[in-house]
Design an enzyme around this catalytic site. Structure first.
Site: not given
Ligand SMILES: *[C@@H]1O[C@H](CO)[C@@H](O)[C@H](O)[C@H]1NC(C)=O
Ligand SMILES: *[C@@H]1O[C@H](CO)[C@@H](O)[C@H](O)[C@H]1NC(C)=O
Ligand SMILES: *[C@@H]1O[C@H](CO)[C@@H](O)[C@H](O)[C@H]1NC(C)=O
Ligand SMILES: *[C@@H]1O[C@H](CO)[C@@H](O)[C@H](O)[C@H]1NC(C)=O
Ligand SMILES: *[C@@H]1O[C@H](CO)[C@@H](O)[C@H](O)[C@H]1NC(C)=O
Length: 831
Positions: A497, A499, A502-504, A518, A614
C-alpha cells in the site's frame, strides 16, 4: 523515672492514634448490589440499592447479584453488574487526596460469570483500570487521587461484549501530609516534583519482617502484607520485632504514615550483628512485579530497632542496580535516636522491565556490616495521559493462522487511493508463496525517553527534555536493522500500500510473525506529528477492535510503524472494487458492530474522548476471522476538555465521509466520527463507493442518495443486490434508522457510538430472530433516547457539489485526504 514516663506517654499516644487516628472528612463506603447495610471490619458499608448509598449511583440497568450461600465475608456476597457504562458520583467536601478502593470477588449470578467480566474503571481525570478482569477470590484495588472538583465520578465501562461488576467501594479522604508534592531522592539525582497531580495505584504495601497488618489495625485502613513472597533469597534475611519500642518524632513519620506494627518489625541481613560477622557482604533483595512504561513511587519505611547505639550502623540501599543511598546513616536523620520512625520517598524512571528490585547491603564505612528495612510501599504513577491502565504488556500479535500467506493488510494508510490499494492487493496475491524465515533477530528495546541510556538510573531524566514525548508510553522501539531484515531492505515487491505517509510493506519478523510495516516518507506532508500521534494512540489504546501497534523505529530519522498484519485487508475491499465473495448480512453486521465497539472504546474509555477523525471503510481492517479492527490513528485528536464542547481544528479527514457540521464550523467532537460511521453503514448496505462521480448527479454522493431512500422508507430499493431478499425487514429498518440518525446534520442530534452499537446489536438480533417484534411496535420507540431529528441535507448540497466538481476526474475519492482536495478551500494549518 523520666524515661518510663515518656515511654508511657508514647504508648498512650500510640494507643490514641490507633483508636482515633485520622478522621476523614469524606468517607463513602458502599456495599454494591446489597439491599441492606453491611458491617465489614468495624465499618458500615451502606447499600446502594435502598440504603443511603443509592443516591450516588446512576445505571441504566439494575442488576443486583447475590451469592448468599457462600461463606465469603458479607460484602463479597453481593455485587453490582453493569452491562453498560455506569457511574457512582460522590460529592467531595474536602478537596485533595482520596483513596478509592474497589473490592472484587467474582461469583456466578444468572448468566453473569464474573470471572469473565472485562471492563475499565475511570474517574473524570484518570483511567484507573483498563481491560481489567478480576479473577482472584478477592482483589482489592487501591488508588489515591487528588480530587480537585466538587465531585468524584467513578465510571465502570464494560468492554466489548462483556460486562463490569464491583462488590464494594470506598472513597475516603487521605491526610494532606501523607504524600507531599516532592519525592526526595538521595544522591545527586534531585527531586521529583508534582506528586500532587499524580493518580497512584498501590502495587505493594509490605511490612518487612512482620505479619500482615489488616486494615482495621491501620489508621488509614490500609492493608500491609508480609515480605517473604518478595524476598529473592530468604536465607540471606532474618526478621526482628520490637513493636513496643517504636517512637514517632515531631516532624518525622507519624502513625498515619505507618503504624507501629510496621515500624516495629524489620527484615535485616542474616548476620549476628554487632560485629560478630565482620566479613558479611551480601545484599537482601525484594523483587516486585510492575508494568513496563510506568514510573513508580517508592516509600521506604525505616526504624532502627537493630543497633544498640546510634551512629554506628551505615548501609546501602538500591533500587534495581542504582545506589539510591550510599552509607545511609539513619541516626543522622532522627536526632541520633534509635527505634524512631522515618521514611524516604523515591520516584523511579519509567520501568523498562517487569521487575523492580529493592536491595539493602552493607557499607564498608559502617561500624559493623548489617542493613535493615521496615516497610515498603510501591505505588504506580499515572502515565502522561493520566492513565494507570496496564497497557504495557504488548501481546504478541495473534500468530495463529498467520501462516497462510494470503491476503493483504493495508496498514492504515492516510490518503491512499483505492486504485493503489487494489494494485497492492493483487501484487500480494501474486506473491503468494511459502513463508520465508528471514532469520533476523527481533530485539525488543523498551522505549526510554529523554534520549538517555536505557539503564534504570535515578535522577537527571526527570528534567530532560524528551525527544519523543508523545510516544513515551511504552511501545517497543525496534532497531532499524531488524526493519531492513523484515522487509528485505524495503524491497519494493513487498509493498502492499502507498499513502500520504509513505509506503506500507508486508514484513516477516524472525519468529515468523507477519507484520505490516508503514515507513514514513521523510518528505511526506504528514510528518512527525502524525507519527507520534499514532504511536501514542496505539500504545495507549489496546482493544480487540483496534489494530495493534507492535513497535516502531525512529532511528536515523526514520518514521516506521509496525502493526499486526490483518489477513483480510480492508472492509472496503470486501464491499466493492475487487472480486472477493460477497459477505452475508450477518457478517456485515458483525463487522459494523466490531468497528462500533472500537470507536465506542476510543470515545469513552479514557478520561478524555479520543476522536478518530478518519473513519472510513478503508480504515476498518479485517483479521483472519473477519473480525473488524479500526486502524489509522494518525489524525486522531484528544477530544474536548471538560469545559469545552469541541476541539477547533483545521478540517482533515476523508472525502465523502466528512461531517458537514465539522466542515462548516471546523469544530471537532466525537459526533464527527459518528457521522462518518453512518456513511460507512450505508456503504456496507449498498456496497458502492461513497462518492462515485460516474453515476447520475443525484446518486454521486452515497450519504445523500441513501438518506433520500431512507426517508421514503424504501431503503431496500438501493441495497447491494447480493443482499436482496436476505435481510429481514425489521433488521433493515433498524439498521437504516441507525444510519439515518448518525447522519443528522447537527452533532447534538446524532447518537453516541454506544447507542449506535446498541442499535446495531439489536439489528443483528432482529436478523437472527432472537427477538420477536410486536408488529404494532414502532421500532423507533426502542431507540427513544436518540433524537428523532434528522435534518434535511439541502444545507450541504452547495458544499457537496463543489466537492464533486473538484473531484470529478477521479473514480473514487473516498480515500483521498481532504487536505489535498481542498487545500484551496480550507485554510489548513501547516503540517
Ligand atoms: C491537589 O491538587 C491541588 C492543585 O490542583 C494542589 O494545590 C493540592 O496541594 C493538591 N493536594 C494534595 C494533597 O496533593
Ligand atoms: C490488630 O492488632 C492486634 C494487636 O496487634 C491483634 O491482636 C489483632 O488481631 C489485629 N487485628 C486484626 C484484624 O488483624
Ligand atoms: C548489591 O546490589 C547492588 C546493586 O545491584 C550491587 O551493585 C552490589 O554489588 C551488591 N552488593 C553485594 C555485596 O552483592
Ligand atoms: C523478575 O523476577 C523474577 C523473580 O526473581 C524472575 O524469575 C524473572 O525472570 C524476572 N523478570 C525480569 C524481566 O527480570
Ligand atoms: C499524571 O497525570 C497528570 C495529569 O493528570 C500529569 O500532569 C502528570 O505528568 C502525569 N504523570 C506522569 C508521570 O506522566
Amino acid at each position: 523515672m523520666l524515661s518510663s514516663n515518656s515511654l508511657f506517654f508514647i504508648l498512650l499516644l500510640g494507643f490514641f492514634c490507633v483508636c482515633y487516628g485520622f478522621d476523614p472528612v469524606d468517607e463513602y463506603l458502599i456495599d454494591c448490589g446489597s439491599s441492606k447495610d453491611t458491617n465489614f471490619g468495624n465499618r458500615v458499608f451502606v447499600s446502594d440499592k435502598s440504603g443511603s448509598g443509592s443516591k450516588f449511583l446512576s445505571v441504566s440497568q439494575d442488576i443486583l447479584a447475590d451469592n448468599t450461600k457462600s461463606s465469603d465475608s458479607p460484602i463479597y456476597q453481593t455485587a453490582r453488574v453493569f452491562t453498560q457504562t455506569s457511574s457512582y458520583k460522590f460529592p467531595i467536601t474536602k478537596l485533595g487526596r482520596h483513596w478509592i478502593r474497589l473490592h472484587f470477588s467474582p461469583f456466578v449470578y444468572q448468566s453473569y460469570d464474573m470471572s469473565l467480566a472485562t471492563f475499565s474503571v475511570s474517574t473524570q481525570q484518570n483511567v484507573l483500570l483498563g481491560n481489567f478482569s478480576p479473577k482472584k477470590d478477592v482483589s482489592v484495588k487501591e488508588f489515591s487521587v487528588n480530587v480537585t472538583t466538587g465531585d468524584l465520578v467513578i465510571t465502570f465501562s464494560p468492554l466489548s461484549d462483556s460486562f463490569a461488576y464491583v462488590n464494594a467501594l470506598e472513597v475516603v479522604s487521605v491526610p494532606d501530609s501523607l504524600i507531599t508534592d516532592d519525592a526526595s531522592t538521595f544522591g545527586p539525582s534531585g527531586v521529583f516534583s508534582g506528586m500532587y497531580a499524580q493518580a497512584l495505584e498501590t502495587v505493594a504495601r509490605v511490612n518487612m519482617g512482620g505479619p500482615a497488618v489488616s486494615s482495621e489495625n491501620d489508621t488509614l485502613w490500609r492493608s500491609w502484607v508480609p515480605d517473604k513472597d518478595y524476598l529473592t533469597q530468604p536465607d540471606f534475611a532474618k526478621s526482628l520485632s520490637k513493636i513496643g519500642s517504636v517512637k514517632y518524632l515531631a516532624g518525622g513519620a507519624t502513625s498515619d504514615i505507618a503504624p507501629p506494627s510496621v515500624y516495629g518489625t524489620c527484615t535485616k541481613m542474616n548476620v549476628d550483628g554487632a560485629g560478630n560477622d565482620a566479613s558479611a557482604n551480601f545484599n537482601v533483595t525484594w523483587v516486585f512485579n510492575v508494568d513496563v512504561g510506568f514510573q513508580y513511587f517508592i516509600r521506604l519505611h525505616l526504624c532502627d530497632i537493630v543497633s544498640t547505639a546510634a551512629n554506628q550502623l551505615l548501609f546501602n540501599m538500591y533500587v534495581d542496580s542504582s545506589n539510591i543511598a550510599s552509607d545511609f546513616d539513619l541516626s543522622s536523620k532522627v536526632q541520633s535516636r534509635l527505634a524512631t520512625a522515618y521514611y524516604v520517598d523515591f520516584v523511579t524512571p519509567q520501568a523498562n522491565t517487569n521487575n523492580i528490585s529493592i536491595s539493602i547491603g552493607p557499607s564498608p564505612k559502617s561500624g559493623f556490616p548489617d542493613a535493615f528495612l521496615n516497610g515498603v510501599e510501591l505505588l504506580k504513577l499515572n502515565n502522561s495521559r493520566g492513565s494507570l491502565a496496564d497497557v504495557s504488556s504488548i501481546p504478541p500479535p495473534s500468530s495463529s493462522g498467520s501462516k497462510k500467506n494470503i491476503g493483504v493488510i493495508v496498514g492504515a494508510v492516510v490518503g491512499v487511493t483505492l486504485v493503489l490499494l487494489v494494485i497492492g492487493f493483487l501484487f500480494c496475491m501474486r506473491r503468494r508463496r511459502k513463508q520465508e524465515q528471514l532469520g533476523l533477530s527481533k530485539t525488543w528495546i523498551p522505549l526510554s525517553i529523554g534520549g538517555g541510556g536505557l539503564s534504570h538510573t535515578m535522577g537527571s531524566k526527570y528534567s530532560n527534555g524528551t525527544t519523543l514525548s508523545a510516544a513515551s508510553n511504552l511501545s517497543y522501539r525496534i532497531p532499524f536493522a531488524a526493519m531492513l531484515a523484515a522487509t528485505k531492505k524495503f524491497d519494493e515487491s513487498l509493498v502492499i500500500g502507498i499513502g500520504g505517509f509513505g509506503k506500507v510493506f508486508k514484513g516477516v519478523l524472525n519468529d515468523g510473525t507477519n507484520v505490516a510495516i508503514k515507513r514514513g516518507n521523510p518528505s511526506s506532508q504528514q510528518g512527525l506529528r502524525e507519527f507520534q500521534t499514532e504511536i501514542e494512540m496505539l500504545s495507549q489504546f489496546r482493544h480487540r477492535h483496534l489494530v495493534s501497534l507492535i513497535g516502531y523505529c525512529d532511528e536515523k530519522n526514520e518514521m516506521i510503524l509496525v502493526y499486526e498484519y490483518m489477513e483480510n485487508g480492508t472492509l472496503k475491499s470486501h464491499l466493492y472494487g475487487s472480486d472477493m465473495p460477497s459477505m452475508s448480512w450477518k457478517q456485515r453486521l458483525e463487522i459494523c458492530i466490531g468497528a462500533a465497539r472500537g470507536l465506542h472504546y476510543l470515545h469513552t474509555s479514557y478520561a478524555k474522548a479520543v476522536i478518530h477523525r478518519d473513519v472510513k471503510s478503508a480504515n476498518i481492517l479485517l483479521d483472519e476471522n473477519m473480525m473488524a479492527k479500526v486502524a489509522d490513528f494518525g489524525l486522531s485528536k484528544a477530544g474536548p476538555e471538560l469545559d469545552q464542547t469541541h476541539v477547533s481544528t483545521a478540517v482533515k479527514g476523508s472525502f465523502g465521509y466528512l461531517d458537514p457540521e465539522y466542515f462548516r464550523r471546523q469544530q471537532l467532537t466525537e459526533k464527527s466520527d459518528v457521522y462518518s460511521f453512518g456513511v460507512v453503514l450505508f456503504e456496507v448496505l449498498c456496497a458502492r463507493p461513497v462518492i462515485d462521480p460516474s453515476l447520475p448527479r443525484e446518486m454521486v454522493n452515497l450519504a445523500e442518495w441513501a438518506m433520500k431512500w431512507q426517508k421514503k422508507g424504501q431503503l431496500e430499493q438501493i441495497i447491494d443486490p447480493n443482499l436482496a431478499g436476505k435481510i429481514r425487514p425489521d433488521s433493515l429498518r433498524k439498521f437504516g434508522e441507525t444510519a439515518e440518525k448518525c447522519l443528522a446534520d447537527f452533532g447534538v442530534d446524532r447518537p453516541s457510538m454506544g447507542d449506535v452499537l446498541w442499535n446495531l446489536e439489536y439489528a443483528l438480533q432482529l436478523q437472527e430472530a432472537v427477538i420477536q417484534v410486536d408488529p404494532d411496535e414502532n421500532s423507533s420507540n426502542l431507540i427513544g433516547e436518540l433524537s428523532p431529528q434528522v435534518n434535511d441535507f439541502s444545507h450541504v448540497n452547495a458544499t457537496t457539489s463543489a466537492m464533486q466538481f473538484e473531484a470529478s476526474n477521479l473514480d473514487d475519492l473516498s480515500g483521498v485526504s481532504m487536505s489535498k482536495v481542498f487545500s484551496q478551500l480550507v485554510k489548513s494549518e501547516g503540517r
